[in-house]
Motif scaffolding. Sequence first.
Motif, PDB file in Angstrom:
ATOM      1  N   VAL A 144       1.008  -1.185  -0.171  1.00  0.00           N
ATOM      2  CA  VAL A 144       0.147   0.285   0.184  1.00  0.00           C
ATOM      3  C   VAL A 144       1.047   1.257   0.172  1.00  0.00           C
ATOM      4  O   VAL A 144       1.777   1.319   1.000  1.00  0.00           O
ATOM      5  CB  VAL A 144      -0.597   0.215   0.961  1.00  0.00           C
ATOM      6  CG1 VAL A 144      -1.895   1.072   1.444  1.00  0.00           C
ATOM      7  CG2 VAL A 144      -1.874  -1.592   0.927  1.00  0.00           C
ATOM      8  N   ILE A 145       0.393   2.037  -0.934  1.00  0.00           N
ATOM      9  CA  ILE A 145       1.161   3.814  -0.982  1.00  0.00           C
ATOM     10  C   ILE A 145       1.147   4.418   0.523  1.00  0.00           C
ATOM     11  O   ILE A 145      -0.817   4.594  -0.451  1.00  0.00           O
ATOM     12  CB  ILE A 145       1.142   4.278  -2.208  1.00  0.00           C
ATOM     13  CG1 ILE A 145       2.760   3.581  -3.028  1.00  0.00           C
ATOM     14  CG2 ILE A 145       1.579   5.634  -2.438  1.00  0.00           C
ATOM     15  CD1 ILE A 145       3.175   4.138  -4.119  1.00  0.00           C
ATOM     16  N   VAL A 146       0.834   4.805   0.839  1.00  0.00           N
ATOM     17  CA  VAL A 146       0.480   6.258   1.845  1.00  0.00           C
ATOM     18  C   VAL A 146       1.764   7.307   1.473  1.00  0.00           C
ATOM     19  O   VAL A 146       2.530   7.061   0.960  1.00  0.00           O
ATOM     20  CB  VAL A 146       0.404   6.166   3.384  1.00  0.00           C
ATOM     21  CG1 VAL A 146      -0.647   4.832   2.993  1.00  0.00           C
ATOM     22  CG2 VAL A 146       1.264   5.618   3.790  1.00  0.00           C
ATOM     23  N   THR A 147       0.676   8.713   1.816  1.00  0.00           N
ATOM     24  CA  THR A 147       1.642  10.098   2.117  1.00  0.00           C
ATOM     25  C   THR A 147       2.572   9.737   3.089  1.00  0.00           C
ATOM     26  O   THR A 147       1.597   9.919   4.218  1.00  0.00           O
ATOM     27  CB  THR A 147       1.142  11.021   1.428  1.00  0.00           C
ATOM     28  OG1 THR A 147      -0.171  11.551   2.276  1.00  0.00           O
ATOM     29  CG2 THR A 147       0.600  11.155  -0.039  1.00  0.00           C
ATOM     30  N   LYS A 148       3.298  10.720   2.883  1.00  0.00           N
ATOM     31  CA  LYS A 148       4.537  10.858   4.771  1.00  0.00           C
ATOM     32  C   LYS A 148       3.528  11.627   5.362  1.00  0.00           C
ATOM     33  O   LYS A 148       3.376  12.784   4.778  1.00  0.00           O
ATOM     34  CB  LYS A 148       5.845  11.382   4.081  1.00  0.00           C
ATOM     35  CG  LYS A 148       6.662  10.588   4.767  1.00  0.00           C
ATOM     36  CD  LYS A 148       8.300  11.183   4.236  1.00  0.00           C
ATOM     37  CE  LYS A 148       9.040   9.919   4.323  1.00  0.00           C
ATOM     38  NZ  LYS A 148      10.566  10.281   3.886  1.00  0.00           N
ATOM     39  N   ALA A 160       1.257   2.355   9.921  1.00  0.00           N
ATOM     40  CA  ALA A 160       3.123   2.070   9.337  1.00  0.00           C
ATOM     41  C   ALA A 160       3.692   2.854   9.215  1.00  0.00           C
ATOM     42  O   ALA A 160       4.705   3.161   9.464  1.00  0.00           O
ATOM     43  CB  ALA A 160       2.236   0.610   8.369  1.00  0.00           C
ATOM     44  N   PRO A 161       3.367   3.909   8.439  1.00  0.00           N
ATOM     45  CA  PRO A 161       3.907   5.519   7.686  1.00  0.00           C
ATOM     46  C   PRO A 161       4.456   5.681   8.845  1.00  0.00           C
ATOM     47  O   PRO A 161       5.023   6.926   8.621  1.00  0.00           O
ATOM     48  CB  PRO A 161       3.227   5.760   6.911  1.00  0.00           C
ATOM     49  CG  PRO A 161       2.125   5.144   6.994  1.00  0.00           C
ATOM     50  CD  PRO A 161       1.840   4.313   8.078  1.00  0.00           C
ATOM     51  N   GLY A 162       3.897   5.855   9.663  1.00  0.00           N
ATOM     52  CA  GLY A 162       3.961   7.319  10.821  1.00  0.00           C
ATOM     53  C   GLY A 162       5.592   8.089  11.529  1.00  0.00           C
ATOM     54  O   GLY A 162       5.410   8.281  12.508  1.00  0.00           O
ATOM     55  N   PRO A 180       5.805   4.537   2.411  1.00  0.00           N
ATOM     56  CA  PRO A 180       5.265   6.368   2.797  1.00  0.00           C
ATOM     57  C   PRO A 180       5.806   7.156   1.452  1.00  0.00           C
ATOM     58  O   PRO A 180       7.314   6.975   1.179  1.00  0.00           O
ATOM     59  CB  PRO A 180       6.005   6.946   3.545  1.00  0.00           C
ATOM     60  CG  PRO A 180       6.593   5.383   4.381  1.00  0.00           C
ATOM     61  CD  PRO A 180       6.667   4.643   3.578  1.00  0.00           C
ATOM     62  N   VAL A 181       5.134   8.017   1.142  1.00  0.00           N
ATOM     63  CA  VAL A 181       5.686   9.011  -0.017  1.00  0.00           C
ATOM     64  C   VAL A 181       5.766  10.495   0.073  1.00  0.00           C
ATOM     65  O   VAL A 181       4.505  10.302   0.465  1.00  0.00           O
ATOM     66  CB  VAL A 181       4.506   8.727  -1.717  1.00  0.00           C
ATOM     67  CG1 VAL A 181       5.007   9.683  -3.117  1.00  0.00           C
ATOM     68  CG2 VAL A 181       4.690   7.041  -2.202  1.00  0.00           C
ATOM     69  N   PRO A 182       6.936  10.904  -0.006  1.00  0.00           N
ATOM     70  CA  PRO A 182       6.386  11.832   0.670  1.00  0.00           C
ATOM     71  C   PRO A 182       5.736  13.396  -0.393  1.00  0.00           C
ATOM     72  O   PRO A 182       5.161  12.603  -1.674  1.00  0.00           O
ATOM     73  CB  PRO A 182       7.953  13.179   0.045  1.00  0.00           C
ATOM     74  CG  PRO A 182       8.689  11.574  -0.101  1.00  0.00           C
ATOM     75  CD  PRO A 182       7.928  10.444  -0.206  1.00  0.00           C
ATOM     76  N   LEU A 183       4.835  13.789   0.380  1.00  0.00           N
ATOM     77  CA  LEU A 183       3.230  14.508  -0.870  1.00  0.00           C
ATOM     78  C   LEU A 183       3.868  15.834  -1.956  1.00  0.00           C
ATOM     79  O   LEU A 183       5.579  16.210  -1.769  1.00  0.00           O
ATOM     80  CB  LEU A 183       3.450  15.527   1.444  1.00  0.00           C
ATOM     81  CG  LEU A 183       1.497  16.338   0.785  1.00  0.00           C
ATOM     82  CD1 LEU A 183       0.509  14.704   1.098  1.00  0.00           C
ATOM     83  CD2 LEU A 183       1.263  16.632   1.611  1.00  0.00           C
ATOM     84  N   ASN A 184       3.450  15.598  -2.619  1.00  0.00           N
ATOM     85  CA  ASN A 184       3.466  15.918  -3.628  1.00  0.00           C
ATOM     86  C   ASN A 184       4.939  15.947  -4.539  1.00  0.00           C
ATOM     87  O   ASN A 184       4.972  16.826  -5.971  1.00  0.00           O
ATOM     88  CB  ASN A 184       3.241  17.289  -3.660  1.00  0.00           C
ATOM     89  CG  ASN A 184       1.943  17.989  -3.218  1.00  0.00           C
ATOM     90  OD1 ASN A 184       1.532  17.259  -3.642  1.00  0.00           O
ATOM     91  ND2 ASN A 184       2.025  19.069  -2.322  1.00  0.00           N
ATOM     92  N   ASP A 185       5.712  14.430  -4.607  1.00  0.00           N
ATOM     93  CA  ASP A 185       6.616  14.200  -4.585  1.00  0.00           C
ATOM     94  C   ASP A 185       6.295  13.162  -5.996  1.00  0.00           C
ATOM     95  O   ASP A 185       6.077  12.166  -5.317  1.00  0.00           O
ATOM     96  CB  ASP A 185       7.637  13.287  -3.491  1.00  0.00           C
ATOM     97  CG  ASP A 185       8.834  13.325  -4.662  1.00  0.00           C
ATOM     98  OD1 ASP A 185       9.288  13.321  -5.779  1.00  0.00           O
ATOM     99  OD2 ASP A 185      10.286  13.013  -3.474  1.00  0.00           O
TER     100      ASP A 185
END
Length: 420
Positions: A144-148, A160-162, A180-185
């Motif tokens: 799963v991908i989430v934003t950082k 998990a990404p926190g 976790p993917v950095p926001l807007n990257d």
Amino acid sequence: MSTNMQTNSALAEDPHLRRGPRGYPLLPGGYGRSTYYTGAPSPYAVRGQGCRVWDDRGRELIDANNNFTSLIHGNAHPEIAEAAVKALSSGASWGIPNLHEWELADLLLSRLPDLDQVRFANSGTEAVMSAVRIARASTGRDRVIVTKGGYHGTSDVALAPGGPANARGVPRGVIDDVTPVPLNDVEFLRRSVEAAPGAYAAIILDLLPNRAGLLHISEEFVTTARDLATRHGIVLIIDEVISLRLGAHGLSGEYGVSPDLLTTGKTIGGGFAVGAIAGLGELMSEVDPTRPGSLPHGGTFSGNPVSMAAGAVALRLYDESEVKRLNALGDAARESVAGRVADAGWEVRGRGSLLRAVPAGSAQVDASTQHRLWWESYNRGLLGSPANLLSLSTPMDQVVADEIADRLADAVLAVADAQN
Ligand code: PMP
């Protein structure tokens, strides 16, 4: 702040802070929810009416916390209270379906014209947890991908990404499955998916993530996520637990993006416990019990008539004109506060009826600054969330919105002064 702290430490003998025979407060730390914590013993709510709350210290507060944005119509709205009492007086909940579920499903789906079906849960946490399970089951994939820095409740995947502090107790395997993917990257997002296109079950997006600083997600990031999801058979989950209030068709409607699954909660329960997963029929049929091998989905109180009846009234009352009116009040309040705090090195973020003051340029604001601002606001009769997210409610008008802006600007200037 120091005055507050002294006042508050004097409350260490708070009669509310009852201890058991072995010396522990009955509630860990003295709190029924960790999210109440503001660095010092909290006042207790005694009563709420409209956009005001009164506490046990005798203070009258403008309620811009709204139970963490869920009270879109403020406290004890007469029509919502009437619907809830009427439902309750016919029985709080039953073990067979009730017609209020259909009513709320109909109202919610009419706001989400691209989605077909909905299931109710008791919280946003449950909704996100179920959406992830549906995505994993339907794709047969785990990752799963989430934003950082985003927040999607307290399920294992959501935590998990926190970072290590947040993810204590979350199994290693779960952490390894979350990217976790950095926001807007956009490039990071693209590279993550393209490095393992067949591994991802879901991309989870909150289009205005509060914990990540209430920063906007760029259109490009959203369209890239949508495009990657479509191309690689990944389920795009948009988490609108908070942001649904921002548009007549949610914030995804404002962005013009269609999720495969949308999770929500808060505003759609009229102040009662609720969560919902809305989605495409192909995906939602994973929980259709008439299909062999369907996923288990239950919840003793899911779809209970009180939350459903109250939520139906809340959604009806929060029509397009109210969405627009509250958003306009919020836009003006943000602008007004921003103009007054800029020289002190602060900015005001948000969108529509949500606003939050932060030190300019900050990504994540340290807890002590957040708590300081909470107390400075509280001392001026303004109740926000501990992270100082302020939300407007429909009982508010221009006069109240101006009052919120004045109190917030004063509070920010007091914090900035103390820090310089
Ligand atoms: N997702 C988002 C985006 C949220 O903001 C929240 C809570 N603020 C949740 C999920 C979890 O919702 P709940 O507190 O109802 O479990």
